[in-house]
Design a protein around this motif. Structure first.
Motif, PDB file in Angstrom:
ATOM      1  N   ILE A 117     -29.003 -30.294 -21.715  1.00 29.57           N
ATOM      2  CA  ILE A 117     -28.943 -30.836 -23.085  1.00 29.57           C
ATOM      3  C   ILE A 117     -30.140 -31.750 -23.334  1.00 29.57           C
ATOM      4  CG2 ILE A 117     -27.652 -32.411 -24.585  1.00 29.57           C
ATOM      5  CD1 ILE A 117     -25.073 -31.136 -23.455  1.00 29.57           C
ATOM      6  N   LYS A 118     -30.523 -32.521 -22.343  1.00 22.87           N
ATOM      7  CA  LYS A 118     -31.693 -33.393 -22.484  1.00 22.87           C
ATOM      8  C   LYS A 118     -32.956 -32.583 -22.733  1.00 22.87           C
ATOM      9  CE  LYS A 118     -30.263 -37.520 -19.895  1.00 22.87           C
ATOM     10  NZ  LYS A 118     -30.570 -38.402 -18.733  1.00 22.87           N
ATOM     11  N   GLU A 119     -33.093 -31.461 -22.052  1.00 16.23           N
ATOM     12  CA  GLU A 119     -34.271 -30.602 -22.245  1.00 16.23           C
ATOM     13  C   GLU A 119     -34.287 -30.008 -23.651  1.00 16.23           C
ATOM     14  OE1 GLU A 119     -35.191 -28.891 -17.730  1.00 16.23           O
ATOM     15  OE2 GLU A 119     -33.581 -27.992 -18.924  1.00 16.23           O
ATOM     16  N   ILE A 120     -33.112 -29.614 -24.150  1.00  9.31           N
ATOM     17  CA  ILE A 120     -33.019 -29.052 -25.504  1.00  9.31           C
ATOM     18  C   ILE A 120     -33.447 -30.096 -26.526  1.00  9.31           C
ATOM     19  CG2 ILE A 120     -31.429 -28.172 -27.270  1.00  9.31           C
ATOM     20  CD1 ILE A 120     -29.753 -27.037 -24.883  1.00  9.31           C
ATOM     21  N   ILE A 121     -32.933 -31.308 -26.363  1.00  6.29           N
ATOM     22  CA  ILE A 121     -33.266 -32.389 -27.302  1.00  6.29           C
ATOM     23  C   ILE A 121     -34.757 -32.688 -27.267  1.00  6.29           C
ATOM     24  CG2 ILE A 121     -32.933 -34.846 -27.795  1.00  6.29           C
ATOM     25  CD1 ILE A 121     -30.033 -34.477 -26.724  1.00  6.29           C
ATOM     26  N   LYS A 122     -35.320 -32.724 -26.058  1.00  2.00           N
ATOM     27  CA  LYS A 122     -36.753 -33.000 -25.916  1.00  2.00           C
ATOM     28  C   LYS A 122     -37.583 -31.900 -26.589  1.00  2.00           C
ATOM     29  CE  LYS A 122     -40.270 -34.173 -22.419  1.00  2.00           C
ATOM     30  NZ  LYS A 122     -41.302 -33.198 -22.808  1.00  2.00           N
ATOM     31  N   LEU A 123     -37.238 -30.646 -26.313  1.00  2.00           N
ATOM     32  CA  LEU A 123     -37.982 -29.522 -26.893  1.00  2.00           C
ATOM     33  C   LEU A 123     -37.890 -29.532 -28.414  1.00  2.00           C
ATOM     34  CD1 LEU A 123     -36.929 -26.688 -24.395  1.00  2.00           C
ATOM     35  CD2 LEU A 123     -39.262 -27.549 -24.746  1.00  2.00           C
ATOM     36  N   HIS A 124     -36.733 -29.913 -28.916  1.00  2.00           N
ATOM     37  CA  HIS A 124     -36.545 -29.904 -30.372  1.00  2.00           C
ATOM     38  C   HIS A 124     -37.241 -31.067 -31.044  1.00  2.00           C
ATOM     39  CE1 HIS A 124     -34.510 -30.274 -34.274  1.00  2.00           C
ATOM     40  NE2 HIS A 124     -34.416 -28.960 -34.205  1.00  2.00           N
ATOM     41  N   SER A 125     -37.171 -32.244 -30.452  1.00  2.00           N
ATOM     42  CA  SER A 125     -37.665 -33.451 -31.120  1.00  2.00           C
ATOM     43  C   SER A 125     -39.154 -33.714 -30.917  1.00  2.00           C
ATOM     44  CB  SER A 125     -36.861 -34.680 -30.655  1.00  2.00           C
ATOM     45  OG  SER A 125     -37.014 -34.885 -29.261  1.00  2.00           O
ATOM     46  N   GLU A 126     -39.778 -33.030 -29.948  1.00  2.00           N
ATOM     47  CA  GLU A 126     -41.202 -33.293 -29.725  1.00  2.00           C
ATOM     48  C   GLU A 126     -42.100 -32.444 -30.623  1.00  2.00           C
ATOM     49  OE1 GLU A 126     -41.927 -32.531 -25.613  1.00  2.00           O
ATOM     50  OE2 GLU A 126     -41.855 -30.342 -25.811  1.00  2.00           O
ATOM     51  N   LYS A 127     -41.526 -31.454 -31.297  1.00  2.00           N
ATOM     52  CA  LYS A 127     -42.298 -30.576 -32.173  1.00  2.00           C
ATOM     53  C   LYS A 127     -42.506 -31.189 -33.560  1.00  2.00           C
ATOM     54  CE  LYS A 127     -43.156 -26.522 -30.113  1.00  2.00           C
ATOM     55  NZ  LYS A 127     -44.427 -25.801 -30.191  1.00  2.00           N
ATOM     56  N   ILE A 128     -43.610 -30.797 -34.194  1.00  2.00           N
ATOM     57  CA  ILE A 128     -43.824 -31.116 -35.611  1.00  2.00           C
ATOM     58  C   ILE A 128     -43.628 -29.811 -36.382  1.00  2.00           C
ATOM     59  CG2 ILE A 128     -45.504 -31.798 -37.357  1.00  2.00           C
ATOM     60  CD1 ILE A 128     -46.732 -33.699 -35.324  1.00  2.00           C
ATOM     61  N   TYR A 129     -42.712 -29.844 -37.348  1.00  2.00           N
ATOM     62  CA  TYR A 129     -42.326 -28.635 -38.074  1.00  2.00           C
ATOM     63  C   TYR A 129     -42.992 -28.578 -39.449  1.00  2.00           C
ATOM     64  CZ  TYR A 129     -38.732 -28.555 -34.464  1.00  2.00           C
ATOM     65  OH  TYR A 129     -38.090 -28.544 -33.249  1.00  2.00           O
ATOM     66  N   THR A 130     -43.224 -27.365 -39.907  1.00  2.00           N
ATOM     67  CA  THR A 130     -43.797 -27.139 -41.239  1.00  2.00           C
ATOM     68  C   THR A 130     -42.698 -26.748 -42.214  1.00  2.00           C
ATOM     69  OG1 THR A 130     -45.903 -26.386 -40.308  1.00  2.00           O
ATOM     70  CG2 THR A 130     -45.439 -25.765 -42.585  1.00  2.00           C
TER      71      THR A 130
END
Length: 243
Positions: A117-130
């Motif tokens: 779950i920590k990896e999912i959160i990290k992958l999701h929150s470190e991105k900048i979305y358009t």
């Protein structure tokens, strides 16, 4: 370079313009530029512009009597040299609580993707979305840029009610439900931010071409921010972008 768009009638008073069926910032920029060109030439006869991932729908004020002539006119406009008026684009920082109280599908995604779950959160929150476009519900931002490691199919049976502010993943996309509604995306968190407020001059703060960054917050911070928003004491963090 992407292929030139295609044109076809869409009802009695609309034309659908389509680009390659891919999620691409290059295509998004071409759509926005073409929209500006058309607005300059035909603002009087067009009632609305609807942007999609790879489409631009023109809704005319009156029924079109000759689609062929209008499409030829649009093709001519597309070829014109045109300098896009510089519009302000922002990076919006959105606080999100990924606590399991809100992220009710995180465990399932974790089990099926072999990620913690920590990896999912990290992958999701470190991105900048358009922000590609707004649809489904007023204020629902369709965001591109989700890490392929956390692409996750929509649910086969949508929930009858998803909470307002729910942050979710649907296939290759991510987004926030601006109101409570039915929905089939996988819920991974929740934000206290209002994505649509009819009382505001601009009911939805973001627009196509803007960027979104999700900032993880604790459960305590979520409720504190929710309180500040209710008291009109919270301003969404934004940064002007020059790209």
């Amino acid at each position: 370079m992407h292929k030139k768009p295609t044109y076809k009638p869409f009802g009695n008073a609309s034309i659908l313009i389509e680009w390659q069926a891919i999620i691409s910032e290059e295509i998004l920029n071409d759509i926005i530029l073409f929209k500006e060109k058309i607005q300059k030439e035909k603002s009087i006869v067009i009632a609305d512009f609807i942007i999609g991932y790879n489409s631009l729908t023109l809704k005319y004020t009156n029924e079109l009597s000759n689609y062929s002539d209008e499409i030829e006119s649009l093709k001519s406009i597309y070829k014109q040299d045109f300098k896009l008026q510089k519009t302000e684009k922002f990076l919006w920082e959105i606080p999100v609580c990924y606590d399991l109280e809100f992220g009710i599908d995180l465990k399932e995604i974790s089990e099926k993707s072999n990620l913690t779950i920590k990896e999912i959160i990290k992958l999701h929150s470190e991105k900048i979305y358009t922000v590609f476009f707004i649809g489904f519900l007023p204020g629902f931002l369709y965001l591109g840029g989700l890490d392929s490691k956390i692409h996750f199919d929509r649910k086969p049976n949508p929930r009858l009610k998803v909470a307002k502010g729910a942050l979710a993943i649907g296939g290759k996309q991510t987004g926030v439900y601006p109101e409570a509604s039915a929905g089939g995306w996988n819920i991974i968190g929740r934000t206290p931010i209002h994505f649509f407020n009819i009382k505001n001059e601009n009911p939805c703060f973001a627009k196509a071409g803007d960027k979104i960054k999700f900032k993880p917050i604790s459960l305590e911070e979520f409720y504190q921010t929710e309180k500040e928003i209710a008291e009109n004491n919270y301003i969404i963090s934004k940064t002007l972008r020059n790209d």
